[in-house]
Design a protein around this motif. Structure first.
Motif, PDB file in Angstrom:
ATOM      1  N   GLU A  16       1.904  12.859   5.080  1.00  0.00           N
ATOM      2  CA  GLU A  16       3.533  12.266   5.261  1.00  0.00           C
ATOM      3  C   GLU A  16       3.700  11.897   6.867  1.00  0.00           C
ATOM      4  N   LEU A  17       2.893  12.540   7.632  1.00  0.00           N
ATOM      5  CA  LEU A  17       3.162  12.076   9.131  1.00  0.00           C
ATOM      6  C   LEU A  17       2.582  10.549   9.144  1.00  0.00           C
ATOM      7  N   ILE A  18       1.581  10.542   8.562  1.00  0.00           N
ATOM      8  CA  ILE A  18       0.799   8.995   8.639  1.00  0.00           C
ATOM      9  C   ILE A  18       1.718   8.252   7.911  1.00  0.00           C
ATOM     10  N   LYS A  19       2.429   8.362   6.895  1.00  0.00           N
ATOM     11  CA  LYS A  19       3.277   7.237   6.120  1.00  0.00           C
ATOM     12  C   LYS A  19       4.485   7.262   6.987  1.00  0.00           C
ATOM     13  N   VAL A  20       5.131   8.206   7.691  1.00  0.00           N
ATOM     14  CA  VAL A  20       6.252   8.033   8.787  1.00  0.00           C
ATOM     15  C   VAL A  20       5.755   7.079   9.709  1.00  0.00           C
ATOM     16  N   LEU A  21       4.596   7.461  10.505  1.00  0.00           N
ATOM     17  CA  LEU A  21       4.046   6.672  11.548  1.00  0.00           C
ATOM     18  C   LEU A  21       3.785   5.158  11.162  1.00  0.00           C
ATOM     19  N   SER A  22       3.229   5.092   9.920  1.00  0.00           N
ATOM     20  CA  SER A  22       3.029   3.565   9.403  1.00  0.00           C
ATOM     21  C   SER A  22       4.398   3.005   9.031  1.00  0.00           C
ATOM     22  N   LEU A  23       5.329   3.413   8.629  1.00  0.00           N
ATOM     23  CA  LEU A  23       6.846   2.975   8.634  1.00  0.00           C
ATOM     24  C   LEU A  23       7.298   2.413  10.027  1.00  0.00           C
ATOM     25  N   SER A  24       6.887   3.330  10.990  1.00  0.00           N
ATOM     26  CA  SER A  24       7.418   3.058  12.407  1.00  0.00           C
ATOM     27  C   SER A  24       6.731   1.781  12.958  1.00  0.00           C
ATOM     28  N   LEU A  25       5.420   1.962  12.544  1.00  0.00           N
ATOM     29  CA  LEU A  25       4.336   0.728  12.987  1.00  0.00           C
ATOM     30  C   LEU A  25       5.166  -0.953  12.359  1.00  0.00           C
ATOM     31  N   TYR A  50       0.939  -1.218  -0.060  1.00  0.00           N
ATOM     32  CA  TYR A  50       0.191   0.019   0.152  1.00  0.00           C
ATOM     33  C   TYR A  50       0.984   1.051   0.143  1.00  0.00           C
ATOM     34  N   LEU A  51       1.899   1.183   0.997  1.00  0.00           N
ATOM     35  CA  LEU A  51       2.811   2.344   1.164  1.00  0.00           C
ATOM     36  C   LEU A  51       3.552   2.656  -0.385  1.00  0.00           C
ATOM     37  N   ASN A  52       3.931   1.553  -0.955  1.00  0.00           N
ATOM     38  CA  ASN A  52       4.782   1.683  -2.076  1.00  0.00           C
ATOM     39  C   ASN A  52       4.052   2.115  -3.311  1.00  0.00           C
ATOM     40  N   ASP A  53       2.639   2.028  -3.272  1.00  0.00           N
ATOM     41  CA  ASP A  53       1.762   2.145  -4.136  1.00  0.00           C
ATOM     42  C   ASP A  53       1.195   3.613  -4.098  1.00  0.00           C
ATOM     43  N   GLY A  54       1.551   4.175  -2.892  1.00  0.00           N
ATOM     44  CA  GLY A  54       1.356   5.783  -2.566  1.00  0.00           C
ATOM     45  C   GLY A  54       0.012   5.681  -2.100  1.00  0.00           C
ATOM     46  N   LYS A  55      -0.752   4.585  -1.593  1.00  0.00           N
ATOM     47  CA  LYS A  55      -1.890   4.489  -1.076  1.00  0.00           C
ATOM     48  C   LYS A  55      -1.881   4.665   0.367  1.00  0.00           C
ATOM     49  N   ILE A  56      -1.558   5.742   0.831  1.00  0.00           N
ATOM     50  CA  ILE A  56      -1.042   5.888   2.459  1.00  0.00           C
ATOM     51  C   ILE A  56      -2.219   5.891   3.222  1.00  0.00           C
TER      52      ILE A  56
END
Length: 118
Positions: free
Chosen positions: A81-90, A11-17
């Protein structure tokens, strides 16, 4: 769990944050989680909720509508962008630092070069 995290990475790689954030929230609800995971998940949920609640602001009829929309777009971009970074941390926390999963996350700023051998 590996396949679930792989789906979130896709999802993240496809830009579906936003979809990745929602998926990770559902994933953590069904998982016994520690305090860090719960905090990150609740922060993602808060940001997603605030994005949905602020959608009415763009409908304001005013002579400053263009400025409102511009600021709102900047705000949405920052929240995503914040959701993306938090998702990566999660993902890192849920995978317990699994390098295979973390290496599957594409860096959009990284330049890909063809591998040619002479």
């Amino acid at each position: 769990m590996f396949e679930d995290l792989l789906k979130a990475v896709n999802y993240l790689n496809d830009g579906k944050i936003l979809e990745a954030g929602e998926y990770l929230i559902e994933l953590t609800k069904n998982n016994d989680a520690n305090d860090d995971i719960i905090r990150i998940s609740s922060e993602i949920e808060k940001e997603l909720r605030e994005l949905k609640e602020e959608s009415w602001i763009g409908e304001i009829d005013s002579k400053f509508k263009d400025q409102i929309i511009s600021v709102l777009e900047d705000n949405i971009r920052c929240r995503k962008e914040l959701i993306k970074v938090l998702s990566l941390s999660l993902i890192e926390k849920l995978s317990k630092g699994n390098e295979l999963i973390l290496n599957m996350i594409k860096n959009p700023r990284a330049e890909t070069r063809p591998h040619t051998f002479i």
